[in-house]
Design an enzyme around this catalytic site. Structure first.
Site, PDB file in Angstrom:
ATOM      1  N   HIS A   1     -16.719  -3.342-152.908  1.00 18.54           N
ATOM      2  CA  HIS A   1     -17.726  -3.148-151.850  1.00 18.54           C
ATOM      3  C   HIS A   1     -18.956  -2.456-152.416  1.00 18.54           C
ATOM      4  CE1 HIS A   1     -14.585  -4.053-148.834  1.00 18.54           C
ATOM      5  NE2 HIS A   1     -13.796  -3.494-149.744  1.00 18.54           N
TER       6      HIS A   1
ATOM      7  N   HIS B   1     -18.138  -8.439-152.568  1.00 15.76           N
ATOM      8  CA  HIS B   1     -17.716  -9.591-151.756  1.00 15.76           C
ATOM      9  C   HIS B   1     -18.928 -10.363-151.181  1.00 15.76           C
ATOM     10  CE1 HIS B   1     -18.917  -7.399-148.132  1.00 15.76           C
ATOM     11  NE2 HIS B   1     -18.438  -6.323-148.744  1.00 15.76           N
TER      12      HIS B   1
ATOM     13  N   ARG C   1     -27.338   6.318-148.790  1.00 17.44           N
ATOM     14  CA  ARG C   1     -27.519   6.223-150.238  1.00 17.44           C
ATOM     15  C   ARG C   1     -27.406   7.531-151.016  1.00 17.44           C
ATOM     16  NH1 ARG C   1     -25.904   2.282-149.390  1.00 17.44           N
ATOM     17  NH2 ARG C   1     -26.807   0.202-149.364  1.00 17.44           N
TER      18      ARG C   1
ATOM     19  N   TYR D   1     -17.206   5.109-143.141  1.00 19.54           N
ATOM     20  CA  TYR D   1     -18.533   5.392-142.583  1.00 19.54           C
ATOM     21  C   TYR D   1     -18.500   6.313-141.376  1.00 19.54           C
ATOM     22  CZ  TYR D   1     -22.631   3.680-144.988  1.00 19.54           C
ATOM     23  OH  TYR D   1     -23.689   3.570-145.865  1.00 19.54           O
TER      24      TYR D   1
ATOM     25  N   GLY E   1     -17.746   0.026-143.338  1.00 21.74           N
ATOM     26  CA  GLY E   1     -16.738   0.980-143.801  1.00 21.74           C
ATOM     27  C   GLY E   1     -15.352   0.362-143.892  1.00 21.74           C
TER      28      GLY E   1
ATOM     29  N   GLU F   1     -14.034   0.127-149.064  1.00 17.43           N
ATOM     30  CA  GLU F   1     -15.402   0.623-148.834  1.00 17.43           C
ATOM     31  C   GLU F   1     -15.353   2.088-148.423  1.00 17.43           C
ATOM     32  OE1 GLU F   1     -18.343   1.105-149.362  1.00 17.43           O
ATOM     33  OE2 GLU F   1     -19.407  -0.656-148.598  1.00 17.43           O
TER      34      GLU F   1
ATOM     35  N   GLU G   1     -21.081 -12.301-148.045  1.00 20.08           N
ATOM     36  CA  GLU G   1     -21.532 -11.739-146.761  1.00 20.08           C
ATOM     37  C   GLU G   1     -20.392 -11.684-145.743  1.00 20.08           C
ATOM     38  OE1 GLU G   1     -25.296 -12.853-144.064  1.00 20.08           O
ATOM     39  OE2 GLU G   1     -23.507 -14.041-143.596  1.00 20.08           O
TER      40      GLU G   1
ATOM     41  N   ARG H   1     -12.346  -9.041-146.788  1.00 18.09           N
ATOM     42  CA  ARG H   1     -13.596  -9.616-147.327  1.00 18.09           C
ATOM     43  C   ARG H   1     -13.585  -9.657-148.856  1.00 18.09           C
ATOM     44  NH1 ARG H   1     -14.605  -4.689-144.728  1.00 18.09           N
ATOM     45  NH2 ARG H   1     -16.007  -3.156-145.657  1.00 18.09           N
TER      46      ARG H   1
HETATM   47  O1  LIG Z   1     -21.702  -0.962-143.922  1.00 16.28           O
HETATM   48  C1  LIG Z   1     -21.114  -0.697-144.998  1.00 16.28           C
HETATM   49  O2  LIG Z   1     -19.912  -0.408-145.068  1.00 16.28           O
HETATM   50  C2  LIG Z   1     -21.940  -0.712-146.285  1.00 16.28           C
HETATM   51  C3  LIG Z   1     -21.809  -1.998-147.041  1.00 16.28           C
HETATM   52  O3  LIG Z   1     -22.054  -3.129-146.275  1.00 16.28           O
HETATM   53  O4  LIG Z   1     -23.278  -0.541-145.904  1.00 16.28           O
HETATM   54  P1  LIG Z   1     -24.377   0.285-146.682  1.00 16.28           P
HETATM   55  O5  LIG Z   1     -25.095  -0.696-147.536  1.00 16.28           O
HETATM   56  O6  LIG Z   1     -25.255   0.789-145.555  1.00 16.28           O
HETATM   57  O7  LIG Z   1     -23.744   1.399-147.420  1.00 16.28           O
END
Ligand SMILES: O=C(O)[C@@H](CO)OP(=O)(O)O
Length: 240
Positions: free
Chosen positions: A182, A9, A115, A90, A22, A87, A11, A60
């Site tokens: 995502h 998506h 990562r 998190y 997340g 996504e 920004e 998004r």
């Molecule tokens: O915050 C998030 O959900 C992801 C994507 O934006 O971030 P990251 O790149 O840190 O995995």
């Protein structure tokens, strides 16, 4: 030709604020909307044949796809939202600023949460998680579970059945498929499609609004993967 286009998506508000997103359902920023319009213009100029677009259940990705369809003058395109493309959850990091998290926990720990393949962020409090569990947008992401946090490995586990049930069959029928998703669901898909190692996936970052094209052979093995150049860089081109 079996052709798949993966698009992260445009920004989002939390991307702009550098916050862990997340499952938070934040919208696109004006820049995110402009990025989606540029993707639509690129796909239109390239004459890409798209028959179906899969999105997550989060606005998004859905809004990005609406904007792309509008820019392509294909508002009739079927858009199929699926929670398995949401996504990665998190956990307790959700909403936290990423620079603040690095100061608090150290850059190496934050890099591992963001990562690595197998490391999940610290869990969200159960009380918080219920708000997500009861939300129809997330129902089916990990059916029957109250999700407190997810590693990329957990995401691969839910993305794989989506791929087998919906995306792969559409491609086998020679339909042009877009998956609008995502950063981490796209990393999970790429890992699955290319059989990438746990170490290699740790260095792969997926930028916003940058289409990645896959071509498959008749047995659904990846024949070729390439990034699609923006129309502004290349003018009209004829990849398709
Ligand atoms: O915050 C998030 O959900 C992801 C994507 O934006 O971030 P990251 O790149 O840190 O995995």
């Amino acid at each position: 030709m079996h052709r798949l286009i993966l698009i992260r998506h445009g920004e989002s508000a939390y991307n702009a604020d550098n916050r862990f997103t997340g499952w938070t359902d934040v919208d696109l920023t004006p820049l995110g909307m402009a990025q989606a319009r540029a993707v639509g213009a690129t796909l239109r100029a390239a004459g890409v044949a798209i028959d179906v677009a899969f999105t997550s259940m989060l606005k998004r990705t859905i809004r990005s796809q609406w904007i792309i369809c509008e820019a392509m003058d294909r508002m009739w395109l079927p858009i199929v939202p699926d929670p398995r493309l949401n996504e990665r959850h998190y956990g307790a990091l959700t909403g936290l600023n990423k620079a603040t998290a690095e100061r608090e926990y150290g850059a190496a720990q934050v890099a591992a949460w963001r990562r690595s393949f197998a490391v999940a962020p610290p869990p969200m409090a159960l009380q918080d998680a219920r708000a997500y569990a009861d939300d129809p947008r997330n129902r089916g992401a990990r059916a029957g579970e109250i999700v407190l946090s997810e590693s990329l490995e957990d995401v691969v586990r839910r993305v794989r059945p989506f791929w087998e049930e919906l995306a792969a069959p559409a491609l086998r029928e020679r339909r042009g498929v877009v998956i609008q998703a995502h950063g981490n669901t796209i990393r999970a898909l790429i890992k699955h499609l290319e059989g990438m190692s746990d170490d290699d996936i740790a260095t792969l970052d997926v930028p916003n609004a940058t289409p990645v094209v896959y071509e498959f052979d008749a047995d659904m093995h990846v024949r070729r993967r390439y990034d699609m150049p923006a129309v502004s860089d290349e003018g009209r081109h004829s990849l398709f």
